[in-house]
Design an enzyme around this catalytic site. Sequence first.
Site, PDB file in Angstrom:
ATOM      1  N   CYS A 128      14.803  36.307  39.088  1.00 23.56           N
ATOM      2  CA  CYS A 128      15.559  37.470  39.555  1.00 23.56           C
ATOM      3  C   CYS A 128      17.037  37.286  39.270  1.00 23.56           C
ATOM      4  O   CYS A 128      17.513  36.183  38.996  1.00 23.56           O
ATOM      5  CB  CYS A 128      15.392  37.650  41.071  1.00 23.56           C
ATOM      6  SG  CYS A 128      13.689  37.844  41.640  1.00 23.56           S
TER       7      CYS A 128
ATOM      8  N   ASP B 296      55.845  42.643  22.191  1.00 29.19           N
ATOM      9  CA  ASP B 296      55.472  44.053  22.277  1.00 29.19           C
ATOM     10  C   ASP B 296      56.509  44.827  23.091  1.00 29.19           C
ATOM     11  O   ASP B 296      56.916  44.403  24.184  1.00 29.19           O
ATOM     12  CB  ASP B 296      54.093  44.182  22.926  1.00 29.19           C
ATOM     13  CG  ASP B 296      53.629  45.612  23.024  1.00 29.19           C
ATOM     14  OD1 ASP B 296      53.123  46.137  22.022  1.00 29.19           O
ATOM     15  OD2 ASP B 296      53.792  46.209  24.112  1.00 29.19           O
TER      16      ASP B 296
END
Length: 493
Positions: A34, A443
């Site tokens: 599971c 940037d």
Amino acid sequence: MHTDTERCVRAVRSRDARFDGWFFTAVLTTRIYCRPSCPAVSPRAENMAFYPTAAACQQAGFRACKRCRPDTSPGSPEWNARADAVARAMRLIQDGVVDREGVTGLAARLGYSTRQIERQLLAEVGAGPLALARAQRAQTARILAETTSLPLADVAFAAGFSSIRTFNETVREVFALAPGELRNRAATRRGGAPLPTAPGVITLRLPFRAPLNPDNLFGHLAATAVPGVEEWRDGAYRRTLTLPNGHGIVSLAPRPDHIACRLSLTDHRDLTLAISVCRRMLDLDADPVAVDDQLRTDPLLAPLVDKAPGRRVPRTADAAEFAVRAVLGQQVSTAAARTHAARLVTAHGTPVQDPEGGLTHLFPGPGALAAADPERLAFPRSRRTALTTLFGALADGRIRLGPGSDWAEARARLSALPGLGPWTVEAIAMRALGDPDAFLPTDLGVRHAAAGLGLPPTPAALTARAAAWRPWRAYAVQYLWATGDHPINRLPV
């Protein structure tokens, strides 16, 4: 994580969905495995064993739980964060390389012998490359059986099985159901609703770990979309895909607990790769809790994280395509970069039909671009030289970009090309290579955001401050960008 038994037991007992995909719980008494968040009654601790992959559970003789469907868990974020041989191998296997090229092809891409790769995978993930590919084929077969009306014999070969017998045996072993029973159960869950009638159309849900903030993720993809290749339509991001056996068109729409995915493929054998591309493009296998917890340790970033947690790094469907687009976008506006890319697509892209929207072309591959006449590229000489050199390096394999790339080597080879500066190389590392620690200190948007937060905006000072954000600096960039008023930070209307 699967070796930390006490921590795994606590996660299972609390049904903590954050750990889905990190490990799998095998129940020794029922022989079922599971996901940690399975809603069934938790077994006793002494009856639980933990494995790092679904393939390892299957190889140990456990079958998938029919209730929590652990085979559909989000992928482990470990393979996206690491750059070693095992992580690169896992990313390539998820892309279907073993099905297409075999274990020898996988080893050749990584520069190791098949024996070394098998030994390393067995030691780390509990299963070899064939077992991992087999688990993936089983999941692909399940998707096709449940979401299409293809004859089951066609499902077998489309999923990558070599024979119908192997297909039947594998599905029964993994899911404890025959292929026909999988299809019938899916029809029951739909209430008998018919499957899509359009040929080649597959509808599925892409799971992710919460939280997920769709604003920057889909906003960035839509704002930078290349006309003809990408579009935002009816609340979904759509684009064309170049695939090994044909092409495809994908539609991706954000939902509260999943991403609604609609794939139109010319060949169903490309399903595994198409799903992998979509998950990677939307960064769906990330662990946002771990990322955000790390970034919150910086008092200046913490308010940004608390305001809109779960930001992902918008990546790309094709690494070579993004590298070309990054060079096209150097020192120009977003609108200009889109225009330049659209001209390349119109001149060299492959036309496609899109009955449901306005997509017209596949983005041209490196071979087509390398064969183009350089004099017809309407750019300054320096930019033209950068582009043609990049085209050639991608076409002849001197530079390899993609999920199995060596990040350090790719950076070094990109940096050696004329006209590719640090910003371009790091943008490619962040969005094309998928390095979660790529950083853009030069940037303009990052520097403006830093100044607004009271950080020194110089690249050197930002790099020093960003040391505390590792290994998630690419995510810090997303939070910094979010301080500006730009379309990349919001969903299109």
